[in-house]
Scaffold this active site. Sequence first.
Site, PDB file in Angstrom:
ATOM      1  N   GLU A  95       8.715  21.036   3.039  1.00 36.15           N
ATOM      2  CA  GLU A  95       8.569  21.750   4.317  1.00 36.15           C
ATOM      3  C   GLU A  95       9.763  22.678   4.561  1.00 36.15           C
ATOM      4  O   GLU A  95       9.633  23.719   5.211  1.00 36.15           O
ATOM      5  CB  GLU A  95       8.394  20.732   5.463  1.00 36.15           C
ATOM      6  CG  GLU A  95       7.014  20.099   5.396  1.00 36.15           C
ATOM      7  CD  GLU A  95       6.918  18.689   5.945  1.00 36.15           C
ATOM      8  OE1 GLU A  95       7.806  18.256   6.691  1.00 36.15           O
ATOM      9  OE2 GLU A  95       5.930  18.003   5.593  1.00 36.15           O
ATOM     10  N   GLU A 165       7.443  14.586  -4.531  1.00 36.93           N
ATOM     11  CA  GLU A 165       6.454  14.641  -3.448  1.00 36.93           C
ATOM     12  C   GLU A 165       5.443  15.747  -3.713  1.00 36.93           C
ATOM     13  O   GLU A 165       5.697  16.921  -3.391  1.00 36.93           O
ATOM     14  CB  GLU A 165       7.154  14.918  -2.115  1.00 36.93           C
ATOM     15  CG  GLU A 165       8.168  13.867  -1.742  1.00 36.93           C
ATOM     16  CD  GLU A 165       8.397  13.862  -0.229  1.00 36.93           C
ATOM     17  OE1 GLU A 165       8.112  12.842   0.384  1.00 36.93           O
ATOM     18  OE2 GLU A 165       8.808  14.892   0.315  1.00 36.93           O
ATOM     19  N   SER A 211       1.752  10.529   1.526  1.00 34.25           N
ATOM     20  CA  SER A 211       0.739   9.596   2.045  1.00 34.25           C
ATOM     21  C   SER A 211       0.908   8.177   1.500  1.00 34.25           C
ATOM     22  O   SER A 211      -0.073   7.477   1.237  1.00 34.25           O
ATOM     23  CB  SER A 211      -0.673  10.129   1.764  1.00 34.25           C
ATOM     24  OG  SER A 211      -0.859  11.363   2.447  1.00 34.25           O
TER      25      SER A 211
HETATM   26  P1  PGA Z   1       3.756  11.645   4.345  1.00 32.30           P
HETATM   27  O1  PGA Z   1       5.074  12.541   4.192  1.00 32.30           O
HETATM   28  O2  PGA Z   1       4.154  10.232   3.987  1.00 32.30           O
HETATM   29  O3  PGA Z   1       3.365  11.779   5.789  1.00 32.30           O
HETATM   30  O4  PGA Z   1       2.751  12.183   3.408  1.00 32.30           O
HETATM   31  C1  PGA Z   1       5.974  12.319   3.145  1.00 32.30           C
HETATM   32  C2  PGA Z   1       7.124  13.293   3.272  1.00 32.30           C
HETATM   33  O5  PGA Z   1       6.882  14.480   3.536  1.00 32.30           O
HETATM   34  O6  PGA Z   1       8.293  12.914   3.112  1.00 32.30           O
END
Ligand code: PGA
Length: 259
Positions: A95, A165, A211
């Site tokens: 992000e 990730e 997730s």
């Molecule tokens: P999530 O996010 O477990 O909600 O998929 C993981 C992260 O972005 O660290």
Amino acid sequence: MRNIVTGNWKSNKLWDDAEKLMIDVATGIHESQHTDIFVAPPTPYLAALKAQSTAFVGIAGQQCSAHTEGAFTGEHTASMLKSAGAKAVLIGHSERRGTFGESDAVVEAKVHHALDAGLLAIVCCGENLEERDAGQHFEKVLTQLSHAFQNIDASRMSRVVVAYEPIWAIGTGRTASAAQAQEMHAAIRHHLVGLFDASIAESMRILYGGSCKPSNALEIFMQPDVNGGLIGGASLNASDFLAIVAASNEAATKEQQGG
Ligand code: PGA
């Protein structure tokens, strides 16, 4: 090796709820034999939540500045996180890379600042769906790590953790299968042998994120090259987060027993 489970609260929770969540997590963990646990709250709460941290649950930053102190309005440096009580910091979360345009060079700079400040640097990497569908996921992830680690002295790598990730699995409810996670983690470890050496690669913790939840954590953490998780959505609920920590301890116990 000890696993790591880190809760990434992202930009969620107003103060009262944040404090309650931290208290519920901290008071829910009286021992953690095989897992180092961190919670990464929104930065404005970090110093206050430090008061609720324990020997088992530490505080982490969600990111740090690519600069050191000075005229950088709105930024917080790695040293500031450290002095406010953080033990670790996430770097290069997708992000940050995506929404906030963090380049590989910025990620690299942040890794150095985190290590200079004495923080554990949790360096995130991951491919998007298009890259996975095009079969470019290994290249994408390994290239991100080559950039992030290109000028790091090997002696500092004991303070670095990798978090894989896959972007298509973050917050989507769609998880990488345990086999997909293991395959990428093994490739990352192999890549670290080339960047550093076998003993560093073997000793590095590689976390899975995307997730991860109580129902799938144990299977993912049981994979030989998965050493814990970076947890987003499920870390916003204390009982889910505690269940994921328990899964990590269970996986590490089984691993030590050879099963
Ligand atoms: P999530 O996010 O477990 O909600 O998929 C993981 C992260 O972005 O660290």
